[in-house]
Design a protein around this motif. Structure first.
Motif, PDB file in Angstrom:
ATOM      1  N   TRP A  96       9.327  -3.107 -19.349  1.00 62.96           N
ATOM      2  CA  TRP A  96       9.519  -4.200 -18.393  1.00 62.96           C
ATOM      3  C   TRP A  96       8.724  -3.938 -17.118  1.00 62.96           C
ATOM      4  O   TRP A  96       8.499  -4.839 -16.327  1.00 62.96           O
ATOM      5  CB  TRP A  96      10.998  -4.323 -17.998  1.00 62.96           C
ATOM      6  CG  TRP A  96      11.852  -4.886 -19.077  1.00 62.96           C
ATOM      7  CD1 TRP A  96      12.521  -4.187 -20.047  1.00 62.96           C
ATOM      8  CD2 TRP A  96      12.126  -6.268 -19.328  1.00 62.96           C
ATOM      9  NE1 TRP A  96      13.194  -5.048 -20.878  1.00 62.96           N
ATOM     10  CE2 TRP A  96      12.973  -6.324 -20.445  1.00 62.96           C
ATOM     11  CE3 TRP A  96      11.747  -7.457 -18.698  1.00 62.96           C
ATOM     12  CZ2 TRP A  96      13.448  -7.526 -20.960  1.00 62.96           C
ATOM     13  CZ3 TRP A  96      12.220  -8.648 -19.205  1.00 62.96           C
ATOM     14  CH2 TRP A  96      13.055  -8.679 -20.333  1.00 62.96           C
ATOM     15  N   HIS A 139      -5.281  -2.534 -27.802  1.00 59.53           N
ATOM     16  CA  HIS A 139      -4.814  -2.321 -26.429  1.00 59.53           C
ATOM     17  C   HIS A 139      -5.232  -0.976 -25.851  1.00 59.53           C
ATOM     18  O   HIS A 139      -5.247   0.029 -26.565  1.00 59.53           O
ATOM     19  CB  HIS A 139      -3.281  -2.388 -26.377  1.00 59.53           C
ATOM     20  CG  HIS A 139      -2.749  -3.774 -26.530  1.00 59.53           C
ATOM     21  ND1 HIS A 139      -2.618  -4.639 -25.472  1.00 59.53           N
ATOM     22  CD2 HIS A 139      -2.298  -4.441 -27.618  1.00 59.53           C
ATOM     23  CE1 HIS A 139      -2.116  -5.791 -25.891  1.00 59.53           C
ATOM     24  NE2 HIS A 139      -1.911  -5.704 -27.195  1.00 59.53           N
ATOM     25  N   GLN A 184      -3.449 -16.156 -30.966  1.00 58.49           N
ATOM     26  CA  GLN A 184      -2.442 -15.559 -30.098  1.00 58.49           C
ATOM     27  C   GLN A 184      -1.796 -14.543 -31.020  1.00 58.49           C
ATOM     28  O   GLN A 184      -1.008 -14.908 -31.897  1.00 58.49           O
ATOM     29  CB  GLN A 184      -1.462 -16.646 -29.654  1.00 58.49           C
ATOM     30  CG  GLN A 184      -0.787 -16.441 -28.331  1.00 58.49           C
ATOM     31  CD  GLN A 184       0.177 -15.246 -28.323  1.00 58.49           C
ATOM     32  OE1 GLN A 184      -0.030 -14.187 -28.923  1.00 58.49           O
ATOM     33  NE2 GLN A 184       1.238 -15.415 -27.609  1.00 58.49           N
ATOM     34  N   THR A 216      -8.395 -14.921 -27.499  1.00 61.61           N
ATOM     35  CA  THR A 216      -7.589 -15.669 -26.532  1.00 61.61           C
ATOM     36  C   THR A 216      -7.678 -17.186 -26.669  1.00 61.61           C
ATOM     37  O   THR A 216      -6.757 -17.872 -26.265  1.00 61.61           O
ATOM     38  CB  THR A 216      -7.972 -15.277 -25.085  1.00 61.61           C
ATOM     39  OG1 THR A 216      -9.363 -15.477 -24.906  1.00 61.61           O
ATOM     40  CG2 THR A 216      -7.610 -13.841 -24.773  1.00 61.61           C
ATOM     41  N   PHE A 260       2.501  -3.958 -15.515  1.00 57.74           N
ATOM     42  CA  PHE A 260       1.871  -5.213 -15.100  1.00 57.74           C
ATOM     43  C   PHE A 260       1.359  -5.987 -16.309  1.00 57.74           C
ATOM     44  O   PHE A 260       0.892  -5.384 -17.283  1.00 57.74           O
ATOM     45  CB  PHE A 260       0.677  -4.943 -14.173  1.00 57.74           C
ATOM     46  CG  PHE A 260       1.059  -4.426 -12.827  1.00 57.74           C
ATOM     47  CD1 PHE A 260       1.771  -5.219 -11.933  1.00 57.74           C
ATOM     48  CD2 PHE A 260       0.698  -3.140 -12.442  1.00 57.74           C
ATOM     49  CE1 PHE A 260       2.113  -4.743 -10.681  1.00 57.74           C
ATOM     50  CE2 PHE A 260       1.033  -2.652 -11.187  1.00 57.74           C
ATOM     51  CZ  PHE A 260       1.755  -3.455 -10.312  1.00 57.74           C
ATOM     52  N   ALA A 261       1.384  -7.318 -16.221  1.00 54.03           N
ATOM     53  CA  ALA A 261       0.828  -8.164 -17.286  1.00 54.03           C
ATOM     54  C   ALA A 261      -0.647  -7.840 -17.498  1.00 54.03           C
ATOM     55  O   ALA A 261      -1.132  -7.806 -18.631  1.00 54.03           O
ATOM     56  CB  ALA A 261       1.000  -9.642 -16.928  1.00 54.03           C
ATOM     57  N   SER A 262      -1.346  -7.536 -16.389  1.00 52.02           N
ATOM     58  CA  SER A 262      -2.783  -7.242 -16.512  1.00 52.02           C
ATOM     59  C   SER A 262      -3.004  -5.963 -17.317  1.00 52.02           C
ATOM     60  O   SER A 262      -3.954  -5.844 -18.086  1.00 52.02           O
ATOM     61  CB  SER A 262      -3.410  -7.130 -15.126  1.00 52.02           C
ATOM     62  OG  SER A 262      -2.721  -6.171 -14.358  1.00 52.02           O
ATOM     63  N   THR A 263      -2.091  -4.981 -17.147  1.00 52.62           N
ATOM     64  CA  THR A 263      -2.189  -3.733 -17.921  1.00 52.62           C
ATOM     65  C   THR A 263      -1.956  -4.036 -19.402  1.00 52.62           C
ATOM     66  O   THR A 263      -2.658  -3.527 -20.273  1.00 52.62           O
ATOM     67  CB  THR A 263      -1.118  -2.731 -17.435  1.00 52.62           C
ATOM     68  OG1 THR A 263      -1.272  -2.565 -16.027  1.00 52.62           O
ATOM     69  CG2 THR A 263      -1.238  -1.395 -18.129  1.00 52.62           C
ATOM     70  N   LYS A 264      -0.948  -4.883 -19.656  1.00 59.07           N
ATOM     71  CA  LYS A 264      -0.616  -5.211 -21.046  1.00 59.07           C
ATOM     72  C   LYS A 264      -1.732  -5.984 -21.725  1.00 59.07           C
ATOM     73  O   LYS A 264      -1.864  -5.954 -22.944  1.00 59.07           O
ATOM     74  CB  LYS A 264       0.670  -6.035 -21.087  1.00 59.07           C
ATOM     75  CG  LYS A 264       1.890  -5.239 -20.631  1.00 59.07           C
ATOM     76  CD  LYS A 264       3.153  -6.059 -20.756  1.00 59.07           C
ATOM     77  CE  LYS A 264       4.362  -5.249 -20.348  1.00 59.07           C
ATOM     78  NZ  LYS A 264       5.615  -6.012 -20.464  1.00 59.07           N
ATOM     79  N   LYS A 265      -2.512  -6.700 -20.939  1.00 64.61           N
ATOM     80  CA  LYS A 265      -3.569  -7.531 -21.533  1.00 64.61           C
ATOM     81  C   LYS A 265      -4.925  -6.832 -21.588  1.00 64.61           C
ATOM     82  O   LYS A 265      -5.882  -7.397 -22.099  1.00 64.61           O
ATOM     83  CB  LYS A 265      -3.692  -8.835 -20.745  1.00 64.61           C
ATOM     84  CG  LYS A 265      -2.494  -9.739 -20.992  1.00 64.61           C
ATOM     85  CD  LYS A 265      -2.635 -11.055 -20.282  1.00 64.61           C
ATOM     86  CE  LYS A 265      -1.519 -11.997 -20.712  1.00 64.61           C
ATOM     87  NZ  LYS A 265      -1.655 -13.313 -20.101  1.00 64.61           N
TER      88      LYS A 265
END
Ligand code: HEC
Ligand code: HEC
Ligand code: HEC
Length: 145
Positions: free
Chosen positions: A59, A49, A116, A112, A62-67
């Motif tokens: 929480w 990551h 997972q 991906t 952003f999901a995009s940051t986490k991915k």
């Protein structure tokens, strides 16, 4: 490849997977170089990551940051696992029954499509190999029986 031959090879591969799961052999070459598996909940998130662990667990990120990964979804795994480990990647698949996530160009990736990395299920084989689906249904998503 003929269907019957594919079925035989698939059965063999699944047998090997099961054998490996029982003996807890993941990737001996990676273990020789990097030690025991880094793929635990307390492992080093920065192996893959970009975002730091606090952000990954927040929480408010952003999901995009986490991915966001340190490399492409094949390369991020091949850095340690090489290209001989696991299933062929980089190919297009004619069938994708389970709508497994592919790369933007439609090819199969490590990180991906089939894996997972954060999965936890009751199926020990699926959990050990961090498979998106249980192994048999995963293969049948793209291959015929
Ligand atoms: C071996 C590589 C790898 C390591 C190490 C790793 N992750 Fe991930 N992580 C991924 C991949 C791949 C995704 C999914 C990316 C996608 O769907 O595009 C992901 C997704 C996530 C997500 C987004 C939500 C989800 O589950 O899809 C979170 C949150 C996350 N990881 C947290 C962590 C934390 C916390 C650590 C360290 C304890 C960690 N990861 C270590 C590969 C890794
Ligand atoms: C920093 C190096 C490193 C990276 C990056 C990495 N792995 Fe691993 N992986 C290892 C090591 C070391 C093992 C342990 C091998 C063993 O014990 O046989 C392992 C084991 C595994 C296993 C077997 C299960 C286990 O936990 O022992 C799977 C499946 C796996 N990795 C998939 C992936 C995928 C998919 C990615 C990319 C998203 C990835 N790895 C990225 C080093 C890495
Ligand atoms: C996302 C789709 C997809 C999934 C999931 C998938 N495969 Fe494949 N598989 C392919 C494609 C496409 C090829 C052809 C690759 C090539 O020739 O470049 C292939 C090739 C193969 C081959 C032929 C060997 C080779 O490298 O040409 C075997 C054996 C195989 N897969 C077994 C499996 C098994 C076992 C599973 C489940 C653990 C599985 N596949 C999961 C798409 C998939």
């Amino acid at each position: 490849m003929k269907l019957s031959a594919l079925t035989a090879v698939t059965a063999l591969l699944l047998g090997l997977l099961l054998f490996a799961a029982v003996c807890h052999a993941g990737d001996p070459a990676a273990r020789a170089q990097y030690g025991s598996s880094p793929h635990t909940d307390s492992g080093d998130c920065s192996l893959c990551h970009v975002a730091p662990p606090e952000k990954l667990r927040s929480w408010f990120a952003f999901a995009s940051t986490k991915k966001e990964m340190k490399g492409g979804p094949v390369q991020v795994c091949q850095t340690c696992h090489g290209s001989g480990f696991g299933h062929a990647t980089g190919s297009m698949t004619a069938i994708n029954r389970a709508k497994l996530p592919l790369a933007v160009d439609g090819t199969i990736t490590c990180a991906t499509t089939c894996h997972q990395m954060h999965i936890h299920t009751d199926d020990p084989q699926q959990t050990f190999y961090r498979l998106r689906l249980p192994a048999d249904s995963l293969c049948l998503s793209c291959h015929d029986k």
